[in-house]
Design a protein around this motif. Structure first.
Motif, PDB file in Angstrom:
ATOM      1  N   VAL A  40       4.773   0.319   1.898  1.00 36.80           N
ATOM      2  CA  VAL A  40       5.671   1.462   1.204  1.00 36.80           C
ATOM      3  C   VAL A  40       5.020   1.374   0.046  1.00 36.80           C
ATOM      4  N   THR A  41       4.763   2.531  -0.739  1.00 35.99           N
ATOM      5  CA  THR A  41       4.295   2.694  -1.909  1.00 35.99           C
ATOM      6  C   THR A  41       4.857   3.796  -2.835  1.00 35.99           C
ATOM      7  N   ASP A  42       4.626   3.479  -4.383  1.00 35.52           N
ATOM      8  CA  ASP A  42       5.443   4.306  -5.103  1.00 35.52           C
ATOM      9  C   ASP A  42       4.592   5.675  -5.184  1.00 35.52           C
ATOM     10  N   THR A  43       5.064   6.479  -6.303  1.00 32.25           N
ATOM     11  CA  THR A  43       3.989   7.945  -6.433  1.00 32.25           C
ATOM     12  C   THR A  43       2.695   7.581  -6.728  1.00 32.25           C
ATOM     13  N   VAL A  44       2.534   6.604  -7.483  1.00 28.51           N
ATOM     14  CA  VAL A  44       1.064   6.433  -7.864  1.00 28.51           C
ATOM     15  C   VAL A  44       0.139   5.519  -6.998  1.00 28.51           C
ATOM     16  N   ASP A 125      -3.485  -2.741  -9.447  1.00 33.33           N
ATOM     17  CA  ASP A 125      -2.535  -2.668  -8.439  1.00 33.33           C
ATOM     18  C   ASP A 125      -2.470  -1.472  -7.675  1.00 33.33           C
ATOM     19  N   VAL A 126      -3.320  -0.755  -7.607  1.00 37.24           N
ATOM     20  CA  VAL A 126      -3.224   0.307  -6.703  1.00 37.24           C
ATOM     21  C   VAL A 126      -3.799   0.117  -5.323  1.00 37.24           C
ATOM     22  N   LEU A 127      -3.287   0.408  -4.186  1.00 40.26           N
ATOM     23  CA  LEU A 127      -3.349   0.000  -2.947  1.00 40.26           C
ATOM     24  C   LEU A 127      -4.883   0.592  -2.423  1.00 40.26           C
TER      25      LEU A 127
END
Length: 219
Positions: A40-44, A125-127
């Motif tokens: 589950v990721t946020d918008t960035v 911290d970006v996937l």
């Protein structure tokens, strides 16, 4: 010695859902991509949590009859069963690793946190990937000849400055057997320990003698 890094074993194309994805959206995504979990990721693109099949299972289980011999659900199971969006269903915070981590570092974190997968994030911290237990176990598929070559070249010659001719190395299915003579008795456990750290080694049996006993341990 060079150890394999997470970046070499991880899957870079990670299946993700937004925090407002519905239960049916998540189930559909799992099926379409033939995976057992989604991030589950946020918008960035920063990971917020992970939803596995285990997080979704309380929903159908809650539809059963809890009378009789079946145990009643735990509170967390009831909460999961009531969830309808990814944000309510996910396990959070996610357990994350860095691409430059070694396999050993990732495995220790996975074991200590008792998780089956780690999300891999960059310095922002970006996937950027996902690594599973199965991915980490791939190092044990290394060819025996490659393991033997690394032990001779990196462990014995480069790291310990030993004459490779003084120690013979046999590798079968990842099991290393050492025979020979080293100068000092204190070197025996060092040789054994360093061989165990070579990627793909399952076991080390050291049958080594020594010229000088510098340990004071006696026979």
């Amino acid at each position: 010695m060079r150890h394999r890094e997470v970046r070499e074993l991880m899957t870079r194309e990670v299946v993700t859902v937004a925090r407002d994805a519905t239960f049916k959206d998540i189930v559909r995504t799992l099926g379409e991509h033939d995976v057992s979990a989604v991030a589950v990721t946020d918008t960035v693109g920063r990971p917020l949590g992970v939803i596995s099949e285990g997080d979704l299972l309380p929903k159908p289980a809650d539809q059963g009859d809890w009378f009789g011999s079946l145990p009643r659900p735990e509170p967390w199971e009831s909460n999961k069963a009531a969830g309808t969006s990814a944000e309510e269903l996910m396990s959070a915070p996610p357990v994350c690793a860095r691409p430059e981590w070694t396999v050993a570092e990732a495995a220790r974190l996975m074991e200590s946190q008792r998780v089956k997968r780690l999300l891999v994030v960059d310095e922002s911290d970006v996937l950027v990937g996902i690594v599973t237990r199965g991915d980490l176990l791939r190092i044990f598929l290394r060819d025996d000849a490659a393991i033997r070559h690394e032990i001779y070249g990196e462990v014995l010659a480069r790291t310990l400055r030993l004459d490779p001719a003084s120690v013979s190395v046999d590798v079968t299915d990842g099991r290393v057997t050492l025979h020979g003579v080293v100068r000092f008795r204190s070197l025996v456990p060092v040789v054994e320990r360093l061989c165990r750290t070579v990627d793909g080694v399952v076991r080390v049996d050291a049958h080594l003698a020594w010229e000088t006993d510098d340990t004071g341990m006696g026979p």
